[in-house]
Design a protein around this motif. Structure first.
Motif, mmCIF file in Angstrom:
data_model
loop_
_atom_site.group_PDB
_atom_site.id
_atom_site.type_symbol
_atom_site.label_atom_id
_atom_site.label_comp_id
_atom_site.label_asym_id
_atom_site.label_seq_id
_atom_site.Cartn_x
_atom_site.Cartn_y
_atom_site.Cartn_z
ATOM 1 N N ASP A 111 0.840 -1.177 0.000
ATOM 2 C CA ASP A 111 0.000 0.000 0.000
ATOM 3 C C ASP A 111 0.887 1.242 0.000
ATOM 4 O O ASP A 111 0.933 1.963 0.979
ATOM 5 N N PRO A 112 1.613 1.478 -1.096
ATOM 6 C CA PRO A 112 2.582 2.575 -1.091
ATOM 7 C C PRO A 112 1.893 3.937 -1.084
ATOM 8 O O PRO A 112 0.767 4.061 -1.556
ATOM 9 N N ALA A 113 2.558 4.937 -0.553
ATOM 10 C CA ALA A 113 2.073 6.312 -0.638
ATOM 11 C C ALA A 113 1.967 6.667 -2.110
ATOM 12 O O ALA A 113 2.752 6.184 -2.920
ATOM 13 N N ARG A 114 0.987 7.498 -2.410
ATOM 14 C CA ARG A 114 0.705 7.767 -3.814
ATOM 15 C C ARG A 114 1.938 8.249 -4.585
ATOM 16 O O ARG A 114 2.223 7.774 -5.670
ATOM 17 N N ARG A 115 2.658 9.198 -3.963
ATOM 18 C CA ARG A 115 3.786 9.755 -4.704
ATOM 19 C C ARG A 115 4.930 8.757 -4.879
ATOM 20 O O ARG A 115 5.611 8.753 -5.891
ATOM 21 N N ASP A 170 9.850 13.356 3.311
ATOM 22 C CA ASP A 170 9.522 11.993 2.879
ATOM 23 C C ASP A 170 10.193 11.683 1.539
ATOM 24 O O ASP A 170 10.425 12.580 0.739
ATOM 25 N N HIS A 224 9.981 10.606 -2.042
ATOM 26 C CA HIS A 224 8.934 10.489 -3.056
ATOM 27 C C HIS A 224 9.456 10.072 -4.409
ATOM 28 O O HIS A 224 8.696 9.770 -5.292
#
Lengths: 354, 405
Positions: B73-77, B380, B382
């Motif tokens: 479930d990766p962060a969108r960016r 973070d 990205h």
């Protein structure tokens, strides 16, 4: 309980410096928030929602009030936070608030809650226990995923509406440490959960009452967020979905915020601080520091400033939700019981009180 | 003028900065070892598991290996930077911007798990097309393939087994689902197959057969109670599902067992990820105990987002300087800046003390477990560049030149 957190929760806005500090542009809780009786606290995993829920319960329990803190995820996070043995399925006093109020805690056990129902309507007796051992209850809740949520919200509703001998509510407020943002709408949208349940029967009847409570001004959902990309994105998404489901969103609670400690974070973040000037100043104060010491000091300042600017960005995105926004600092010493009291006091300063 | 010139000098030195960072866990050796086929990152939610998995995979690809990373479930960016905008449930090649030092023979493939689709594929592989269609349409199947707690964990393991089976990758890095407990994914396959073996379903769907004498009359009552709660239709759907599914159980069980064995092979390594906070370290401790008890190959702990000081200015010196500054007149911008820098450093030192305390406590409980600290990034990660920075913090510089065959 005094706090000496260096960063004030509501930083005085130093208008002329244009600092992206922890300045609150939105007010804290209003009278409408304080009238609500069920406070549902959600947030992305890792944002500290359990700690915030506990602090909220403490803040609301001032002046002799009685508040119930409910845990629904069966992970005994409240017991760990308050440093007590695992909580059984019963309401237990776990903390005394300023002015003599009390916080009780309840860790809801889904199996026990379901058996409680069955006992009420069917006399299962001994068989219930053996079925429990066989995993039948887990089976039933798996078969009907909505059942779990209906049981948990149903228990919360029961505690909110329960009255004592004097016909007054037993609890002045109930704070629920709810499931994380990814699940919160499904969890609270009992109407949807009921689709997997029988159209008649005891649970169905109770679910109607839950729906009324959750969609009334008696309920407020609060979202705990960090000032980081992912938690902010999830918080905004959850707010949108909660609003679409007509569930009342009360406030955003920003946790672990970094207050700016530097006069010009933008300059520090861009690496525009002059090492020689800083070094000269330190030497003038009587410390003979080498260039590496100063470079390191500036590096730490730069890391801090970059963080502060990123957080300011995140805060602006959250402000788009047009909700009261409360703010809590990062506890340098980690979240322990002392920290919970400290956070409760900071919440109280932002309108979270009786 | 603030600061008394006649005051005694402040002693500043505290040895070399960042000296507290120990690098017991040698991830570079692990990732370049041709015998390493699978790396599983695990830990509680919000500790940076996905980023760690992606950074390790990228590092290994830069070192010349053909790597697949399975994210949950990766962060969108982060997903975008890996080219994961589209969900197709199979790895896609990630274009790696050439870095002068990297070995361009490596490849990075990335995918994001779609549990429902993985489940469908598993059904398709074990059944006829007609029967598979019937199963897909069953409401009970739809419910367990999306909402059974543990489906995601099970499907992550299923997908890993499948990717490993293709033999197309030198190394597969697997992220684990953000479970309530880090242990969930080890137990998921077993819980799932116990659930699907249908004993309870049969019991509830046709209580007339009296499968269990112990429960007897209580069972009938219980069935009535359950029916009253969840409705007869759901039970009927469940019964139908069991019928359709019956032949597949054997295959499912075998696969679940094979995947579990894959996790225990010498080519597999678990990397536990935690942040220096009590809850995350408690989960990490449970996980360590559990992996050791099951004799799973545990490489070590990544202690993520730590705050080692960047300067050797001691806490005592910082406090002295702060005091001397405070006695001076207000309003000097240089003094304000210095006061700010000193307070940033003082806070960082307090945080660092708490971190070291927690780390020592953990290491006393788990002596011998290699630990690698990864300092917090101010922002973070990205993009691939930031992932390379994380990779370097995890495993050091990527070795130059092709890795030995």
């Amino acid at each position: 309980m005094g706090h000496d957190a260096p960063m004030p929760a509501v930083a005085p806005s130093s208008a002329d410096s244009g600092l992206p500090v922890a300045t609150l542009t939105r007010p804290g809780w209003t009278a409408a928030h304080r009238r609500a009786r069920l406070h549902v606290v959600s947030g992305k995993g890792g944002t500290g929602k359990t700690t915030v829920a506990a602090a909220m319960a403490l803040a609301l329990a001032v002046d002799g009030r009685r508040v119930l803190l409910i845990e629904v995820e069966e992970r005994q996070a409240i017991a760990r936070l308050f440093d007590v043995p695992p909580l059984p399925y019963e309401e237990r006093k776990i903390a005394i608030a300023t002015g003599g109020g009390e916080v009780r805690a309840l860790a809801v056990d889904v199996e026990a809650a379901l058996l409680e129902y069955f006992e009420m309507f069917y006399n299962l007796g001994f068989a219930a226990r053996s079925l429990r051992r066989m995993g039948a209850i887990e089976f039933a809740t798996t078969l009907a995923p909505g059942l779990r949520d209906v049981l948990l919200t149903g228990k919360a509703k029961e505690t909110v509406t329960r009255t004592g001998h004097d016909n007054r509510p037993v609890y002045d407020a109930v704070v629920m440490d709810a499931p994380p943002t990814g699940r919160i709408v499904d969890f609270l949208d009992v109407t949807v959960a009921m689709a997997s349940l029988a159209r008649r029967g005891p649970i169905h009847g109770q679910a109607d009452g839950v729906i009324r409570l959750l969609h009334s001004p008696d309920t407020m959902v609060h979202l705990v967020s960090l000032l980081e990309d992912m938690p902010v994105a999830e918080t905004l998404e959850a707010i949108e979905h909660l609003r679409a489901a007509d569930l009342p969103v009360g406030s955003i609670i920003v946790n672990a915020a970094t207050g700016s400690r530097l006069p010009e974070p933008a300059a520090a973040a861009a690496g525009r601080l002059d090492a020689d000037t800083v070094r000269d100043r330190i030497r003038a104060l009587g410390a003979d520091v080498g260039p590496a010491t100063v470079t390191g000091l500036l590096q730490e300042g730069r890391d801090h400033a970059v963080r502060v600017l990123d957080e300011a960005d995140c805060r602006r995105r959250l402000e788009g939700a047009a909700l009261p926004m409360l703010q809590l600092p990062r506890l340098a010493d980690g979240a322990d019981l002392g920290g919970v009291y400290e956070l409760a006091e900071l919440l109280a300063e932002q309108g979270v009180h009786a | 003028m603030s600061g008394d010139r006649s005051a005694p000098p402040v002693t500043v030195s505290a040895g070399s900065p960042r000296s507290a960072v120990t690098n017991g866990l040698d991830l570079a050796a692990l990732l370049t070892d041709r015998a390493t086929k699978v790396v599983v990152t695990c830990g509680s939610g919000g500790v940076g598991k996905t980023t760690t998995a992606a950074a390790l995979a990228l590092w290994a690809a830069d070192a010349g290996r053909k790597v697949a990373v399975l994210t949950i479930d990766p962060a969108r960016r982060l997903a975008q930077s890996l080219g994961l905008d589209e969900l197709d449930n199979d790895p896609r090649r990630v274009e790696l911007p050439a870095d002068t030092d990297t070995d361009t023979s490596g490849e990075l493939w990335a995918m994001m798990l779609d549990s429902r689709r993985t489940f469908d594929e598993m059904v398709a592989a074990h059944s006829t097309p007609e029967r598979a269609e019937q199963i897909y349409g069953n409401p009970f199947y739809q419910s367990i393939s999306t909402s059974f707690s543990g489906t995601q964990e099970y499907m992550a393991m299923e997908k890993l087994g499948k990717l490993a089976g293709t033999g197309q990758y030198d190394l597969i890095v697997v992220d684990t689902p953000p479970s309530r407990s880090a242990l969930d994914f080890l137990d998921a396959p077993q819980r799932m197959s116990a659930f699907l073996d249908g004993r309870m379903i049969r019991l509830l769907a046709s209580p007339g057969r009296g499968v269990l004498k112990v429960v007897g009359a209580g069972l009938t009552l219980f069935t009535r109670a359950v029916t009253a709660v969840i409705g007869g239709q759901m039970l009927a759907d469940a019964a139908k599902f069991v019928q359709l599914f019956e032949d597949m159980f054997g295959g499912f069980r075998t696969r679940a067992e094979a995947t579990y064995q894959l996790l225990r092979r010498p080519g597999t390594s678990f990397v536990i990820v935690a942040i220096p906070e009590p809850d995350a370290l408690r989960e990490a401790a449970y996980f360590t105990d559990r992996l050791q008890a099951e004799r799973m190959p545990l490489a070590g702990l990544v202690l993520n987002r730590t705050h080692p000081p960047a300067t050797d200015l001691t806490v005592a010196a910082t406090e002295q300087l702060q005091q001397r500054l405070a006695t001076g007149p207000d309003g000097d911008p240089q003094d304000e800046l210095l006061a700010g820098l000193l307070s940033v450093h003082a806070e960082r030192a307090t945080t660092r003390d708490a971190e070291l305390r927690m780390r020592r406590r953990f290491q006393r409980q788990h002596p011998g477990l290699p630990v690698r600290e990864v300092p917090a990034l101010p922002s973070d990660a990205h993009d691939l560049e930031a992932l390379r920075t994380v990779g370097a913090a995890l495993a050091g510089p990527v070795p130059v030149g092709p890795t030995p065959a």
